[in-house]
Design a protein around this motif. Sequence first.
Motif, mmCIF file in Angstrom:
data_model
loop_
_atom_site.group_PDB
_atom_site.id
_atom_site.type_symbol
_atom_site.label_atom_id
_atom_site.label_comp_id
_atom_site.label_asym_id
_atom_site.label_seq_id
_atom_site.Cartn_x
_atom_site.Cartn_y
_atom_site.Cartn_z
ATOM 1 N N GLY A 1 13.984 40.313 9.446
ATOM 2 C CA GLY A 1 14.344 41.011 8.219
ATOM 3 C C GLY A 1 15.601 41.844 8.401
ATOM 4 N N GLU A 2 15.707 42.482 9.553
ATOM 5 C CA GLU A 2 16.903 43.283 9.832
ATOM 6 C C GLU A 2 18.150 42.406 9.894
ATOM 7 N N ARG A 3 18.028 41.261 10.581
ATOM 8 C CA ARG A 3 19.177 40.342 10.659
ATOM 9 C C ARG A 3 19.551 39.817 9.275
ATOM 10 N N LEU A 4 18.522 39.458 8.490
ATOM 11 C CA LEU A 4 18.786 38.977 7.134
ATOM 12 C C LEU A 4 19.414 40.069 6.273
ATOM 13 N N TRP A 5 18.939 41.300 6.430
ATOM 14 C CA TRP A 5 19.491 42.401 5.652
ATOM 15 C C TRP A 5 20.966 42.607 5.972
ATOM 16 N N LEU A 6 21.311 42.551 7.244
ATOM 17 C CA LEU A 6 22.718 42.724 7.614
ATOM 18 C C LEU A 6 23.594 41.659 6.964
ATOM 19 N N ARG A 7 23.112 40.427 6.952
ATOM 20 C CA ARG A 7 23.866 39.339 6.311
ATOM 21 C C ARG A 7 23.931 39.523 4.798
ATOM 22 N N ALA A 8 22.812 39.877 4.209
ATOM 23 C CA ALA A 8 22.765 40.042 2.755
ATOM 24 C C ALA A 8 23.651 41.206 2.310
ATOM 25 N N ALA A 9 23.598 42.321 3.049
ATOM 26 C CA ALA A 9 24.425 43.472 2.700
ATOM 27 C C ALA A 9 25.905 43.124 2.828
ATOM 28 N N ALA A 10 26.260 42.376 3.870
ATOM 29 C CA ALA A 10 27.660 41.958 4.050
ATOM 30 C C ALA A 10 28.091 41.043 2.905
ATOM 31 N N ALA A 11 27.203 40.150 2.474
ATOM 32 C CA ALA A 11 27.521 39.241 1.374
ATOM 33 C C ALA A 11 27.738 40.010 0.074
ATOM 34 N N VAL A 12 26.930 41.043 -0.156
ATOM 35 C CA VAL A 12 27.081 41.859 -1.363
ATOM 36 C C VAL A 12 28.404 42.618 -1.330
ATOM 37 N N GLU A 13 28.775 43.133 -0.163
ATOM 38 C CA GLU A 13 30.036 43.871 -0.047
ATOM 39 C C GLU A 13 31.243 42.957 -0.221
ATOM 40 N N GLU A 14 31.149 41.742 0.321
ATOM 41 C CA GLU A 14 32.272 40.797 0.213
ATOM 42 C C GLU A 14 32.461 40.310 -1.216
ATOM 43 N N ALA A 15 31.386 39.870 -1.826
ATOM 44 C CA ALA A 15 31.455 39.324 -3.187
ATOM 45 C C ALA A 15 30.166 39.692 -3.911
ATOM 46 N N PRO A 16 30.165 40.817 -4.613
ATOM 47 C CA PRO A 16 28.923 41.290 -5.247
ATOM 48 C C PRO A 16 28.479 40.430 -6.427
ATOM 49 N N SER A 17 28.023 39.239 -6.098
ATOM 50 C CA SER A 17 27.530 38.331 -7.137
ATOM 51 C C SER A 17 26.046 38.617 -7.399
ATOM 52 N N PRO A 18 25.570 38.223 -8.574
ATOM 53 C CA PRO A 18 24.136 38.417 -8.861
ATOM 54 C C PRO A 18 23.228 37.730 -7.832
ATOM 55 N N ALA A 19 23.626 36.559 -7.353
ATOM 56 C CA ALA A 19 22.806 35.849 -6.363
ATOM 57 C C ALA A 19 22.736 36.621 -5.050
ATOM 58 N N ALA A 20 23.859 37.187 -4.620
ATOM 59 C CA ALA A 20 23.883 37.953 -3.373
ATOM 60 C C ALA A 20 23.043 39.217 -3.504
ATOM 61 N N ILE A 21 23.121 39.853 -4.661
ATOM 62 C CA ILE A 21 22.331 41.065 -4.887
ATOM 63 C C ILE A 21 20.841 40.737 -4.918
ATOM 64 N N ARG A 22 20.473 39.630 -5.601
ATOM 65 C CA ARG A 22 19.058 39.216 -5.621
ATOM 66 C C ARG A 22 18.549 38.933 -4.213
ATOM 67 N N ALA A 23 19.367 38.292 -3.392
ATOM 68 C CA ALA A 23 18.964 37.989 -2.013
ATOM 69 C C ALA A 23 18.752 39.272 -1.227
#
Length: 165
Positions: A75-97
């Motif tokens: 979960g921690e590894r996934l969170w780091l990836r998801a947070a980075a994805a939101v910062e790079e391109a805050p798309s609705p899909a990235a935020i949902r993830a």
Amino acid sequence: MVDDKYLVTRTRADAAERASKAWRMRVAGGGWDDIAKALGMKGGAPAAYRAVKNYFGKVPQVDREMLREIARQRGERLWLRAAAAVEEAPSPAAIRAAVAVLERVAKLDGLDAPSRVEVSPEAADFMAVIDAAARGMGLVLPVEADIFDAEYVDADEVEEDQSSS
């Protein structure tokens, strides 16, 4: 010349090490076939499974706390990836993830407030459901006497009547 006893001991130590590594990989989520390939075991998944079974006597059950810790790390590894994805391109899909990862981690650690479900059918409705279920199984529910449908008698009056007799 090499001592035969040394070879047997060394072979057992190697087998024990490989079985231990195989089990750690399995607990971490690896498939038996992938484990066999990673450890260079001939025979694929059955070989990896047998190695673990032979070393431990049986394939051990994973401790729940160990599984929770692995899930936390994932979960921690996934969170780091998801947070980075939101910062790079805050798309609705990235935020949902990212939200999905946070929700799962919160559930895992019991951080969510407990949800409460209250079911309170009326007594007559409940008895009708029970009666229908019983009839569906070919049963007949016994009729219970109404224990509250009786005359109220004061205990003091009963004692007075008994003492005067």
